[in-house]
Design a protein around this motif. Sequence first.
Motif, PDB file in Angstrom:
ATOM      1  N   SER A 129       0.686  -1.209   0.409  1.00 46.01           N
ATOM      2  CA  SER A 129       0.280   0.375  -0.356  1.00 46.01           C
ATOM      3  C   SER A 129       0.526   1.111  -0.117  1.00 46.01           C
ATOM      4  CB  SER A 129      -0.675  -0.207   1.490  1.00 46.01           C
ATOM      5  OG  SER A 129      -0.439  -0.367   2.049  1.00 46.01           O
ATOM      6  N   LEU A 130       2.049   1.132  -0.173  1.00 42.57           N
ATOM      7  CA  LEU A 130       2.866   2.192   0.336  1.00 42.57           C
ATOM      8  C   LEU A 130       3.819   2.864  -1.168  1.00 42.57           C
ATOM      9  CD1 LEU A 130       4.773   1.684   3.747  1.00 42.57           C
ATOM     10  CD2 LEU A 130       3.067   3.251   3.526  1.00 42.57           C
ATOM     11  N   LYS A 131       3.627   1.346  -1.655  1.00 42.22           N
ATOM     12  CA  LYS A 131       4.102   2.017  -3.337  1.00 42.22           C
ATOM     13  C   LYS A 131       3.807   2.275  -4.493  1.00 42.22           C
ATOM     14  CE  LYS A 131       7.212  -2.302  -3.177  1.00 42.22           C
ATOM     15  NZ  LYS A 131       8.241  -3.215  -3.986  1.00 42.22           N
ATOM     16  N   SER A 132       3.738   2.968  -5.299  1.00 42.52           N
ATOM     17  CA  SER A 132       2.857   3.426  -5.873  1.00 42.52           C
ATOM     18  C   SER A 132       1.461   2.827  -7.005  1.00 42.52           C
ATOM     19  CB  SER A 132       3.936   3.649  -7.675  1.00 42.52           C
ATOM     20  OG  SER A 132       2.821   4.390  -8.285  1.00 42.52           O
ATOM     21  N   PRO A 133       0.337   3.063  -6.423  1.00 44.34           N
ATOM     22  CA  PRO A 133      -1.322   2.326  -7.306  1.00 44.34           C
ATOM     23  C   PRO A 133      -1.011   2.081  -8.524  1.00 44.34           C
ATOM     24  CG  PRO A 133      -1.517   4.463  -5.892  1.00 44.34           C
ATOM     25  CD  PRO A 133       0.091   4.494  -6.273  1.00 44.34           C
ATOM     26  N   GLU A 134       0.068   2.916  -9.141  1.00 48.66           N
ATOM     27  CA  GLU A 134       0.140   3.216 -10.928  1.00 48.66           C
ATOM     28  C   GLU A 134       1.033   1.735 -10.889  1.00 48.66           C
ATOM     29  OE1 GLU A 134      -0.154   6.878 -13.074  1.00 48.66           O
ATOM     30  OE2 GLU A 134       1.686   6.242 -11.936  1.00 48.66           O
ATOM     31  N   ARG A 135       2.186   1.471 -10.036  1.00 48.56           N
ATOM     32  CA  ARG A 135       3.269  -0.361  -9.953  1.00 48.56           C
ATOM     33  C   ARG A 135       2.330  -0.845  -9.791  1.00 48.56           C
ATOM     34  NH1 ARG A 135       7.868  -0.244 -11.069  1.00 48.56           N
ATOM     35  NH2 ARG A 135       8.462  -1.156 -10.185  1.00 48.56           N
ATOM     36  N   HIS A 136       0.856  -0.732  -8.959  1.00 49.46           N
ATOM     37  CA  HIS A 136       0.499  -2.204  -8.175  1.00 49.46           C
ATOM     38  C   HIS A 136      -0.783  -2.084  -9.576  1.00 49.46           C
ATOM     39  CE1 HIS A 136      -1.273  -4.109  -5.804  1.00 49.46           C
ATOM     40  NE2 HIS A 136      -2.615  -4.548  -5.396  1.00 49.46           N
ATOM     41  N   GLU A 137      -1.357  -1.488 -10.304  1.00 50.38           N
ATOM     42  CA  GLU A 137      -2.420  -2.087 -11.041  1.00 50.38           C
ATOM     43  C   GLU A 137      -1.962  -2.347 -12.614  1.00 50.38           C
ATOM     44  OE1 GLU A 137      -5.693   1.929 -10.997  1.00 50.38           O
ATOM     45  OE2 GLU A 137      -3.355   2.497 -12.234  1.00 50.38           O
ATOM     46  N   LEU A 138      -0.615  -1.971 -12.742  1.00 53.10           N
ATOM     47  CA  LEU A 138      -0.116  -2.989 -13.517  1.00 53.10           C
ATOM     48  C   LEU A 138       0.836  -4.744 -13.342  1.00 53.10           C
ATOM     49  CD1 LEU A 138       2.406  -0.181 -15.678  1.00 53.10           C
ATOM     50  CD2 LEU A 138      -0.349  -0.756 -16.403  1.00 53.10           C
ATOM     51  N   LYS A 139       1.020  -4.813 -12.428  1.00 53.93           N
ATOM     52  CA  LYS A 139       1.503  -5.823 -11.834  1.00 53.93           C
ATOM     53  C   LYS A 139       1.204  -7.168 -12.250  1.00 53.93           C
ATOM     54  CE  LYS A 139       5.176  -5.279  -8.158  1.00 53.93           C
ATOM     55  NZ  LYS A 139       5.528  -5.217  -6.918  1.00 53.93           N
ATOM     56  N   GLY A 140       1.290  -7.969 -12.937  1.00 51.56           N
ATOM     57  CA  GLY A 140       0.913  -9.511 -13.250  1.00 51.56           C
ATOM     58  C   GLY A 140       0.982  -9.765 -13.972  1.00 51.56           C
ATOM     59  N   GLU A 151       4.546  -9.544 -18.524  1.00 52.09           N
ATOM     60  CA  GLU A 151       4.045 -10.157 -17.608  1.00 52.09           C
ATOM     61  C   GLU A 151       5.374  -9.563 -16.173  1.00 52.09           C
ATOM     62  OE1 GLU A 151       5.288 -13.618 -14.413  1.00 52.09           O
ATOM     63  OE2 GLU A 151       5.322 -14.165 -16.554  1.00 52.09           O
ATOM     64  N   PHE A 152       3.856  -7.670 -15.906  1.00 51.46           N
ATOM     65  CA  PHE A 152       5.124  -7.441 -14.940  1.00 51.46           C
ATOM     66  C   PHE A 152       5.514  -8.002 -13.555  1.00 51.46           C
ATOM     67  CE2 PHE A 152       2.390  -4.773 -17.987  1.00 51.46           C
ATOM     68  CZ  PHE A 152       3.452  -3.887 -18.385  1.00 51.46           C
ATOM     69  N   GLN A 153       6.652  -7.505 -12.953  1.00 55.04           N
ATOM     70  CA  GLN A 153       6.985  -8.056 -11.872  1.00 55.04           C
ATOM     71  C   GLN A 153       7.759  -7.055 -11.044  1.00 55.04           C
ATOM     72  OE1 GLN A 153       9.651 -11.167 -12.938  1.00 55.04           O
ATOM     73  NE2 GLN A 153       7.816 -12.122 -14.041  1.00 55.04           N
ATOM     74  N   SER A 154       7.866  -6.685  -9.821  1.00 53.26           N
ATOM     75  CA  SER A 154       8.748  -5.197  -9.461  1.00 53.26           C
ATOM     76  C   SER A 154       9.549  -4.416 -10.176  1.00 53.26           C
ATOM     77  CB  SER A 154       9.340  -5.948  -8.355  1.00 53.26           C
ATOM     78  OG  SER A 154       8.452  -7.016  -6.966  1.00 53.26           O
ATOM     79  N   HIS A 155      10.620  -4.617 -10.632  1.00 59.70           N
ATOM     80  CA  HIS A 155      11.203  -4.551 -11.471  1.00 59.70           C
ATOM     81  C   HIS A 155      11.422  -4.819 -13.192  1.00 59.70           C
ATOM     82  CE1 HIS A 155      11.763  -2.047  -7.457  1.00 59.70           C
ATOM     83  NE2 HIS A 155      12.266  -2.929  -7.416  1.00 59.70           N
ATOM     84  N   HIS A 156      11.164  -5.954 -13.422  1.00 57.60           N
ATOM     85  CA  HIS A 156      10.909  -5.849 -14.779  1.00 57.60           C
ATOM     86  C   HIS A 156       9.709  -6.260 -15.220  1.00 57.60           C
ATOM     87  CE1 HIS A 156      14.636  -6.662 -12.520  1.00 57.60           C
ATOM     88  NE2 HIS A 156      15.736  -6.251 -13.757  1.00 57.60           N
ATOM     89  N   TRP A 163      -1.069  -9.644 -18.351  1.00 60.78           N
ATOM     90  CA  TRP A 163      -1.647  -9.026 -19.350  1.00 60.78           C
ATOM     91  C   TRP A 163      -1.585  -9.878 -20.979  1.00 60.78           C
ATOM     92  CZ3 TRP A 163      -4.665  -5.547 -17.859  1.00 60.78           C
ATOM     93  CH2 TRP A 163      -5.253  -5.366 -16.748  1.00 60.78           C
ATOM     94  N   ARG A 164      -2.694 -10.347 -21.211  1.00 63.67           N
ATOM     95  CA  ARG A 164      -3.017 -10.929 -22.681  1.00 63.67           C
ATOM     96  C   ARG A 164      -2.604  -9.710 -23.565  1.00 63.67           C
ATOM     97  NH1 ARG A 164      -4.353 -16.140 -22.349  1.00 63.67           N
ATOM     98  NH2 ARG A 164      -6.927 -14.755 -21.524  1.00 63.67           N
ATOM     99  N   ILE A 165      -2.851  -9.577 -24.714  1.00 67.40           N
ATOM    100  CA  ILE A 165      -3.378  -9.123 -26.096  1.00 67.40           C
ATOM    101  C   ILE A 165      -4.283  -9.195 -26.474  1.00 67.40           C
ATOM    102  CG2 ILE A 165      -2.619  -7.625 -27.878  1.00 67.40           C
ATOM    103  CD1 ILE A 165       0.270  -6.597 -27.221  1.00 67.40           C
ATOM    104  N   VAL A 166      -5.274  -8.628 -26.728  1.00 66.54           N
ATOM    105  CA  VAL A 166      -6.568  -8.424 -27.212  1.00 66.54           C
ATOM    106  C   VAL A 166      -6.733  -8.399 -29.148  1.00 66.54           C
ATOM    107  CG1 VAL A 166      -8.047 -10.086 -24.838  1.00 66.54           C
ATOM    108  CG2 VAL A 166      -7.982  -7.404 -25.660  1.00 66.54           C
ATOM    109  N   SER A 167      -6.310  -7.409 -28.313  1.00 61.39           N
ATOM    110  CA  SER A 167      -6.172  -6.394 -29.822  1.00 61.39           C
ATOM    111  C   SER A 167      -4.650  -5.552 -29.832  1.00 61.39           C
ATOM    112  CB  SER A 167      -7.726  -5.981 -30.490  1.00 61.39           C
ATOM    113  OG  SER A 167      -8.041  -4.586 -29.084  1.00 61.39           O
ATOM    114  N   HIS A 168      -4.526  -5.485 -31.436  1.00 54.70           N
ATOM    115  CA  HIS A 168      -3.574  -4.426 -31.112  1.00 54.70           C
ATOM    116  C   HIS A 168      -3.874  -3.647 -32.464  1.00 54.70           C
ATOM    117  CE1 HIS A 168       1.107  -4.856 -31.369  1.00 54.70           C
ATOM    118  NE2 HIS A 168       1.115  -3.442 -31.666  1.00 54.70           N
TER     119      HIS A 168
END
Length: 181
Positions: A37-48, A86-91, A50-55
């Motif tokens: 909770s002390l980290k950036s909410p934007e970073r938290h939203e991206l972690k995990g 695949e968003f991880q902490s720093h990579h 993700w699959r492209i559904v349209s490009h």
Amino acid sequence: MNARKGDERLQNMARAIGQSLREAPVAETGSYEYTASLKSPERHELKGLWRIVSHEVGGEPYAEVYARNRFPDERPASLDYVSTYEFQSHHCIKRVFVSAEIAKGVYEYRLTVVLSWRIRERRLTVQPLIGYQYISMDGKPAVIQELPPDPAPIGISVEFDGDILVFTDGQDVKRLERVPE
């Protein structure tokens, strides 16, 4: 403040609190860890994952643009495109797979790249660290390449459309959905 300095500051704070807890007159050894909770909410939203559904590139599906550029003299009988981030902490690990059935056989392209990433004010900055491209024909390796050294950082606009994550880089627009764990 960049993400690394922010994490270091939080780790130092956690160490100081943990040290003070160890000095407290209690029977158990004290410790403390900071929460996400002390980290950036934007970073938290991206972690995990993700699959492209349209490009799309310039309003056209990416797979068709890729095939037209790669096979200018023929139209593939079948064309598949799959890509994940695949968003991880720093990579972030970006994976791309393109498969096409052409006159010479089954063409496959794979790209795997490890990116450093940071986000601020809905602007994602990624920088490739290491990666490779692999092309095969009928399952036999045809080309294997590593990324060139020191590629420049890439800035990408980020927004959410409901549960869909949208990356925009000029004419390149990717829509991604979170892959359930």
